[in-house]
Enzyme design. Structure first.
Site, PDB file in Angstrom:
ATOM      1  N   CYS A 163      19.698  -9.468  -8.747  1.00 52.74           N
ATOM      2  CA  CYS A 163      20.518  -9.659  -9.947  1.00 52.74           C
ATOM      3  C   CYS A 163      21.562 -10.741  -9.708  1.00 52.74           C
ATOM      4  O   CYS A 163      22.738 -10.462  -9.471  1.00 52.74           O
ATOM      5  CB  CYS A 163      21.187  -8.365 -10.382  1.00 52.74           C
ATOM      6  N   CYS A 217      18.341 -11.050 -17.089  1.00 53.77           N
ATOM      7  CA  CYS A 217      19.672 -10.750 -16.572  1.00 53.77           C
ATOM      8  C   CYS A 217      20.622 -10.564 -17.744  1.00 53.77           C
ATOM      9  O   CYS A 217      21.083 -11.549 -18.334  1.00 53.77           O
ATOM     10  CB  CYS A 217      20.147 -11.879 -15.662  1.00 53.77           C
TER      11      CYS A 217
END
Length: 535
Positions: free
Chosen positions: A290, A470
Site C-alpha cells: 500500500c 489505493c
C-alpha cells in the site's frame, strides 16, 4: 499381505490407508483391534469412512476405534487418548492413517525417551509427508485464504493445505482508518479458524524453505510437506530492524506506525494529544505494501488538526525515500492540493535510517541531485514510521526467488518460469504491480484458473493486467480512489473522474470494501474480480 505393515512392538503395528477389503486379511493375520487415525474424507472419495470400516471390522470380530489426527502438529491430548486406547484395546492392534506416519508419531508420544529432544525428533521424523496434497498454499493472509476459497469453489474435492503460523487474520487496509480515528481496531481482526475454508487443511506452523525439485515445503520444526502444485503467498516482511533504534521505541516516545495492528490506535492517540510541535511522516524505498498508506496517515492527522484549529501550530513534514509523491502521475495534482492545504513540507530522497526515542531525534539519509549523501537530524514530537519491507527470508533464500528475493513469476500468468507447478500472488510475488489487497483480489482469479488449467496440461487461460487500487484518504470523509494497472494505466471501476476526492469513495473505503473482504473475497466470491482472457 497386500498392505505393508510395520511392527513397532508386540502389541502395536502401523500401516497406511486400508480399504474395507483389506480387513479380512488383517483379521486373518491375528489383529484384534484397529485404530483409525485418519480423519474421514481427508483423501477424497477413494477413502472409506470410519463408519464403513468399523462395521466390517466388527463383523470380523475386531474392535474398532476412531481417533482422527489432522495433518500438522499433534496435540498432547491426542497422544494421551492414543495411550489410553493402547491400554484398553485387545491386542495385537493395527493403527493406520494416510501413510502410517501420524500413527507412528502417536506411538512415539507414548514412549519414554532419554530426553525431550529425542522424543521430538522421533515425532518429527514420523510426520514428514510426501505428496500429501494436490495444492499447498504458503500463507494465510488475504491472498492465501482468498485463492484457496476460489479453488475449492471450482473443485471441492481438491486436497489443499494452508501453511500459516498466526492465530489471527487481519484486514490491514483499515489500519490507516484506525490511526485516523475512523475505525475500531477490533473490527480489523478475526480468529484464523473463522476465515479458514472448511475443506482446507490448516497446518498451523511456520514455513522455513522450499525444495521445488522434490515438491516439498520445509517447516521450521523440521517437518516437510509434499505438494503436486504450490502457491506462494506469505506476504511481505516488515523489516523494522533496518532502522537503527526503532524497535526500542515503537509505541512510546511519540513513535508509531499504522503498519502494525497494536500501534495504529497509538497513532490516533498521538494525533489527538498533539497541539503544537513537529510531526514527521516517513516512507522508505519501494517496494512496500500500500504505497499510499504513509501519506494517508499524514492526511488524516492533518485533517484532525485542521478541524480542531491546531494545524497552524504544528510543523508537518513528509520524508520519502522516493523522488515523487505518488507513482502514478495522474493523481499527483489532486494530492498536491491537500499537501498545500495542510501546509506540509515535502522532502524527497530522504530516507529514515535511525531513531533515538529518548531524545526524540530522527536521522535521515539525504541524497542530492548529484547522488551525494548527507545525514540530517530532525527533532520530532510525533513520528509516524513506515518500515522498510522485503520478501520473507525463507523465500528470498530459495530457488523460487528472483534477484530481489520475491517469488519469480511471469507477470501476466503469475506462474513461476522455472517450476511450472508453482504459482504466486499477493505481496510476495515479483509482479511489478502495486502491493494492495485489491491487486490480490484480481490475482486470485488468475491463479485459480491458470493453476487448474496447468493441472490438466491445458493452455493457461487468464492474463493479469497489473490492476491495483489505493483508496487515498485525503481527509476524514473523502477519498481519491486510485485504480491503475501496469505502467500506471488508469483502470477506474466507475465512470467518474478518478482523481477527484469523493464522499462516495469514503463510504466504499469504510463500509463496502471491509464487508466485501470478509463476506466475498475470503469466501471465494469473485465480485468485480474477473480479468481478461488470453488472446
Amino acid at each position: 499381505m497386500s498392505i505393508e505393515i510395520t511392527r513397532l512392538n508386540e502389541k502395536i503395528s502401523v500401516t497406511g490407508q486400508i480399504s474395507v477389503d483389506d480387513l479380512a486379511e488383517i483379521a486373518a493375520s491375528g489383529f484384534k483391534s484397529i485404530i483409525c487415525n485418519r480423519p474421514d474424507f481427508e483423501g477424497g472419495e477413494y477413502q472409506p469412512t470410519s463408519e464403513q470400516l468399523e462395521k466390517e471390522a466388527n463383523n470380523l470380530g475386531m474392535t474398532f476405534a476412531y481417533l482422527p489426527v489432522r495433518l500438522g502438529a499433534i496435540s498432547e491430548d491426542r497422544g494421551e487418548k492414543f495411550s489410553n486406547l493402547m491400554a484398553e484395546l485387545p491386542g495385537p492392534v493395527l493403527a493406520f492413517c494416510g501413510s502410517g506416519r501420524r500413527a507412528t508419531a502417536l506411538y512415539a508420544m507414548t514412549q519414554p525417551a532419554a530426553n525431550a529432544e529425542e522424543i521430538h525428533h522421533s515425532t518429527v521424523d514420523a510426520c514428514n509427508w510426501g505428496n500429501a496434497f494436490d495444492v499447498v498454499v504458503v500463507g494465510g493472509g488475504s491472498a492465501g485464504i482468498g485463492v484457496t476459497a476460489s479453488l475449492l469453489k471450482r473443485r471441492p474435492a481438491l486436497r489443499i493445505a494452508i501453511i500459516e503460523p498466526s492465530d489471527k487474520h487481519y484486514y490491514q487496509p483499515a489500519w490507516t482508518l484506525v490511526g485516523g480515528g475512523a475505525y475500531t481496531a477490533d473490527d480489523t481482526v478475526r480468529r484464523m479458524s473463522e476465515v479458514m475454508p472448511e475443506s482446507a487443511e490448516w497446518i498451523h506452523a511456520t514455513a522455513a524453505g522450499f525444495d521445488p525439485d522434490n515438491n516439498l515445503v520445509r517447516l521450521e520444526d523440521g517437518r516437510k510437506i509434499g505438494y503436486l502444485q504450490l502457491i506462494v503467498c506469505p506476504g511481505i516482511r516488515l523489516a523494522w530492524e533496518k532502522i537503527e533504534g526503532l524497535e526500542d521505541t515503537l509505541g512510546r516516545n511519540g513513535v508509531t506506525s499504522n503498519y502494525r495492528f497494536d500501534l495504529a490506535p497509538y497513532t490516533w492517540s498521538l494525533t489527538q494529544a498533539l497541539k503544537k510541535g513537529k510531526a514527521l511522516f516517513t516512507q522508505p524505498p519501494m517496494p512496500i505494501k500500500c504505497a499510499g498508506a504513509p501519506q494517508k496517515a499524514m492526511y488524516l492527522s492533518c485533517d484532525y488538526w485542521q478541524q480542531t484549529d491546531c494545524l497552524d501550530g504544528i510543523e508537518v513534514e513528509f520524508d520519502t525515500a522516493g523522488a515523487v509523491l505518488f507513482g502514478v502521475a495522474d493523481f499527483v495534482p489532486s494530492l498536491m492540493k491537500y499537501v498545500e492545504r495542510y501546509n506540509a513540507k515535502l522532502n524527497f530522497n530522504s530516507n529514515l535510517i535511525k531513531v533515538d526515542g529518548s531524545s526524540r531525534t530522527a536521522y535521515f539519509e539525504i541524497k542530492d541531485a548529484d547522488g551525494n549523501v548527507r545525514i540530517e537530524e530532525k527533532q520530532f514530537d510525533m513520528l509516524h514510521v513506515t518500515p522498510p519491507q522485503m520478501a520473507p527470508d525463507f523465500l528470498r533464500n530459495s530457488p523460487l526467488a528472483d534477484a530481489a528475493g520475491f517469488c519469480k513469476v511471469n507477470e501476466k500468468t503469475l506462474q513461476n518460469p522455472d517450476y511450472k507447478n508453482v504459482f504466486s500472488l499477493g505481496d510476495a510475488c515479483s509482479s511489478p504491480n502495486a502491493k494492495t489487497a485489491a491487486a490480490a483480489r484480481k490475482q486470485i482469479v488468475v491463479v485459480a484458473e491458470n493453476l487448474l488449467a496447468d493441472k490438466e496440461d491445458k493452455e493457461l487461460p487468464l492474463v493479469y493486467d497489473g490492476y491495483g487500487a489505493c483508496p487515498l484518504t485525503v481527509e476524514n470523509g473523502k477519498v481519491v480512489l486510485a485504480e491503475f494497472g501496469f505502467g500506471g494505466k488508469l483502470m477506474p471501476t466507475f465512470p467518474l473522474k478518478p482523481s477527484v476526492p469523493r464522499k462516495l469513495y469514503w463510504f466504499f473505503k469504510t463500509t463496502v470494501l471491509p464487508w466485501l473482504y470478509w463476506n466475498g473475497m475470503l469466501k471465494g466470491k469473485e465480485w468485480l474480480a474477473h480479468p481478461r482472457k488470453k488472446r
